[in-house]
Design a protein around this motif. Structure first.
Motif, PDB file in Angstrom:
ATOM      1  N   ALA A 143     -25.526  -0.541  17.208  1.00 13.13           N
ATOM      2  CA  ALA A 143     -25.581   0.832  17.288  1.00 13.13           C
ATOM      3  C   ALA A 143     -24.705   1.099  18.244  1.00 13.13           C
ATOM      4  CB  ALA A 143     -26.669   1.659  17.445  1.00 13.13           C
ATOM      5  N   GLY A 144     -23.997   2.222  18.409  1.00 10.09           N
ATOM      6  CA  GLY A 144     -22.806   2.561  19.535  1.00 10.09           C
ATOM      7  C   GLY A 144     -21.942   3.539  18.951  1.00 10.09           C
ATOM      8  N   VAL A 145     -20.974   3.687  19.888  1.00 10.18           N
ATOM      9  CA  VAL A 145     -19.884   4.833  19.531  1.00 10.18           C
ATOM     10  C   VAL A 145     -18.647   4.047  18.941  1.00 10.18           C
ATOM     11  CG1 VAL A 145     -18.621   6.610  20.354  1.00 10.18           C
ATOM     12  CG2 VAL A 145     -20.793   6.317  21.548  1.00 10.18           C
ATOM     13  N   LEU A 146     -18.395   4.534  17.676  1.00  8.57           N
ATOM     14  CA  LEU A 146     -17.071   4.005  17.230  1.00  8.57           C
ATOM     15  C   LEU A 146     -15.953   4.566  18.005  1.00  8.57           C
ATOM     16  CD1 LEU A 146     -15.866   2.253  14.609  1.00  8.57           C
ATOM     17  CD2 LEU A 146     -15.808   4.239  13.536  1.00  8.57           C
ATOM     18  N   GLN A 147     -15.247   3.779  18.821  1.00  7.88           N
ATOM     19  CA  GLN A 147     -14.344   4.164  19.550  1.00  7.88           C
ATOM     20  C   GLN A 147     -12.945   4.039  19.242  1.00  7.88           C
ATOM     21  OE1 GLN A 147     -15.079   2.687  23.694  1.00  7.88           O
ATOM     22  NE2 GLN A 147     -13.432   1.459  23.473  1.00  7.88           N
ATOM     23  N   LYS A 148     -12.682   2.903  18.291  1.00 10.58           N
ATOM     24  CA  LYS A 148     -11.480   2.808  17.767  1.00 10.58           C
ATOM     25  C   LYS A 148     -11.302   2.070  16.464  1.00 10.58           C
ATOM     26  CE  LYS A 148      -7.332  -0.052  18.742  1.00 10.58           C
ATOM     27  NZ  LYS A 148      -6.871  -1.098  19.517  1.00 10.58           N
ATOM     28  N   PHE A 149     -10.586   2.418  15.479  1.00 10.16           N
ATOM     29  CA  PHE A 149     -10.567   1.991  14.278  1.00 10.16           C
ATOM     30  C   PHE A 149      -8.957   1.920  13.606  1.00 10.16           C
ATOM     31  CE2 PHE A 149     -10.996   1.410   9.637  1.00 10.16           C
ATOM     32  CZ  PHE A 149     -11.837   0.247   9.581  1.00 10.16           C
ATOM     33  N   SER A 150      -8.632   0.858  13.436  1.00  4.42           N
ATOM     34  CA  SER A 150      -7.024   0.728  12.852  1.00  4.42           C
ATOM     35  C   SER A 150      -6.735  -0.243  11.725  1.00  4.42           C
ATOM     36  CB  SER A 150      -6.281   0.588  14.227  1.00  4.42           C
ATOM     37  OG  SER A 150      -6.593  -0.622  14.708  1.00  4.42           O
ATOM     38  N   ARG A 151      -5.791  -0.169  11.226  1.00  2.00           N
ATOM     39  CA  ARG A 151      -4.989  -1.070  10.500  1.00  2.00           C
ATOM     40  C   ARG A 151      -4.117  -1.937  11.124  1.00  2.00           C
ATOM     41  NH1 ARG A 151      -1.608  -0.712   5.154  1.00  2.00           N
ATOM     42  NH2 ARG A 151      -2.281  -2.679   4.142  1.00  2.00           N
ATOM     43  N   LYS A 152      -4.384  -3.413  11.201  1.00  2.00           N
ATOM     44  CA  LYS A 152      -3.416  -4.139  12.105  1.00  2.00           C
ATOM     45  C   LYS A 152      -2.790  -5.142  11.466  1.00  2.00           C
ATOM     46  CE  LYS A 152      -5.205  -5.083  16.173  1.00  2.00           C
ATOM     47  NZ  LYS A 152      -6.121  -5.688  17.094  1.00  2.00           N
ATOM     48  N   GLY A 153      -1.904  -5.866  11.895  1.00  2.00           N
ATOM     49  CA  GLY A 153      -1.238  -6.990  11.434  1.00  2.00           C
ATOM     50  C   GLY A 153       0.188  -7.074  11.096  1.00  2.00           C
ATOM     51  N   TRP A 154       0.881  -8.094  11.447  1.00  2.00           N
ATOM     52  CA  TRP A 154       2.284  -7.975  11.019  1.00  2.00           C
ATOM     53  C   TRP A 154       2.545  -8.266   9.548  1.00  2.00           C
ATOM     54  CZ3 TRP A 154       5.741  -6.839  14.390  1.00  2.00           C
ATOM     55  CH2 TRP A 154       5.253  -6.717  15.731  1.00  2.00           C
ATOM     56  N   LEU A 155       1.839  -9.681   8.852  1.00  2.00           N
ATOM     57  CA  LEU A 155       2.086  -9.727   7.466  1.00  2.00           C
ATOM     58  C   LEU A 155       0.674  -9.354   6.681  1.00  2.00           C
ATOM     59  CD1 LEU A 155       4.101 -13.108   7.628  1.00  2.00           C
ATOM     60  CD2 LEU A 155       4.828 -11.099   6.914  1.00  2.00           C
ATOM     61  N   CYS A 156      -0.268 -10.041   7.387  1.00  2.00           N
ATOM     62  CA  CYS A 156      -1.522  -9.649   6.642  1.00  2.00           C
ATOM     63  C   CYS A 156      -2.223  -8.267   7.518  1.00  2.00           C
ATOM     64  CB  CYS A 156      -2.667 -10.796   6.992  1.00  2.00           C
ATOM     65  SG  CYS A 156      -1.819 -12.339   6.177  1.00  2.00           S
ATOM     66  N   LYS A 157      -2.427  -7.325   6.840  1.00  2.00           N
ATOM     67  CA  LYS A 157      -2.727  -5.876   7.176  1.00  2.00           C
ATOM     68  C   LYS A 157      -4.366  -5.959   7.103  1.00  2.00           C
ATOM     69  CE  LYS A 157       0.943  -3.694   8.202  1.00  2.00           C
ATOM     70  NZ  LYS A 157       1.318  -3.517   9.414  1.00  2.00           N
ATOM     71  N   VAL A 192     -14.431   8.345  13.723  1.00  2.00           N
ATOM     72  CA  VAL A 192     -13.942   7.797  15.039  1.00  2.00           C
ATOM     73  C   VAL A 192     -14.715   8.722  16.036  1.00  2.00           C
ATOM     74  CG1 VAL A 192     -12.239   7.339  16.537  1.00  2.00           C
ATOM     75  CG2 VAL A 192     -12.318   6.205  14.375  1.00  2.00           C
ATOM     76  N   GLY A 193     -15.609   8.118  17.244  1.00  2.00           N
ATOM     77  CA  GLY A 193     -16.081   8.723  18.050  1.00  2.00           C
ATOM     78  C   GLY A 193     -17.560   9.402  17.769  1.00  2.00           C
ATOM     79  N   GLN A 194     -18.184   8.816  16.678  1.00  2.00           N
ATOM     80  CA  GLN A 194     -19.357   9.386  16.290  1.00  2.00           C
ATOM     81  C   GLN A 194     -20.179   8.281  16.918  1.00  2.00           C
ATOM     82  OE1 GLN A 194     -20.553  12.235  14.822  1.00  2.00           O
ATOM     83  NE2 GLN A 194     -18.657  12.815  14.996  1.00  2.00           N
ATOM     84  N   ASP A 195     -21.536   8.725  17.249  1.00  2.00           N
ATOM     85  CA  ASP A 195     -22.732   7.458  17.460  1.00  2.00           C
ATOM     86  C   ASP A 195     -23.157   7.032  15.954  1.00  2.00           C
ATOM     87  OD1 ASP A 195     -22.960   7.903  20.231  1.00  2.00           O
ATOM     88  OD2 ASP A 195     -24.401   9.230  19.995  1.00  2.00           O
ATOM     89  N   MET A 196     -23.196   5.777  15.778  1.00  2.00           N
ATOM     90  CA  MET A 196     -23.601   5.132  14.605  1.00  2.00           C
ATOM     91  C   MET A 196     -24.239   3.884  14.812  1.00  2.00           C
ATOM     92  SD  MET A 196     -19.894   3.790  12.938  1.00  2.00           S
ATOM     93  CE  MET A 196     -19.385   5.328  12.682  1.00  2.00           C
ATOM     94  N   ARG A 197     -24.883   3.570  13.387  1.00  2.00           N
ATOM     95  CA  ARG A 197     -25.606   2.173  13.235  1.00  2.00           C
ATOM     96  C   ARG A 197     -24.494   1.747  12.244  1.00  2.00           C
ATOM     97  NH1 ARG A 197     -31.610   3.000  11.679  1.00  2.00           N
ATOM     98  NH2 ARG A 197     -31.201   0.882  10.988  1.00  2.00           N
TER      99      ARG A 197
END
Length: 131
Positions: A47-61, A97-102
């Motif tokens: 449980a916590g705050v979703l602070q960051k979420f992204s799609r990352k990677g050079w070849l494998c996203k 993003v920014g919400q408290d969640m489990r």
């Protein structure tokens, strides 16, 4: 004439040995990858705050996120990194993003490459906490 026959035969066996060795390595590597992605070492919730979420990677996203785990107010949070392989879940997490969640997750140890995820923790679902 006999010398030509005897010199060709070992090369053919060596070639077959190398080919079968490569096939064996590929099959074992594929089996290990399948096993580590489909068998969960552990599962749980954080449980916590979703602070960051992204799609990352050079070849494998891959979809990667950060959950800020607050223990008490005024103390710096512990940051917990996670991944997800489900595009629908990734879309829902992006909206929250920014919400408290489990966050429900499974841990997959020993995945041989980070093309599947940068962390061993794969999010499987979440519940927004209303305060």
């Amino acid at each position: 004439m006999a010398d030509d026959f005897s010199s060709r035969r070992p090369r053919r066996w060596l070639k077959l040995l190398v080919i079968w060795g490569l096939v064996l390595v590929i099959v074992l590597g594929s089996a290990w990858t399948w096993f580590t992605l489909n068998w969960a070492y552990s599962e749980g919730e954080r449980a916590g705050v979703l602070q960051k979420f992204s799609r990352k990677g050079w070849l494998c996203k891959t979809f990667e996120g950060e959950l800020a785990l607050y223990i008490v107010g005024g103390v710096a949070p512990q940051i917990w990194h996670f991944s997800t392989r489900d595009p629908k879940l990734a879309e829902e997490l992006t909206r929250n993003v920014g919400q408290d969640m489990r966050l429900q997750y499974t841990e997959h140890r020993g995945v041989p490459t980070n093309c599947f995820a940068e962390t061993p923790y794969f999010a499987t679902g979440f519940t927004v906490i209303q305060r």
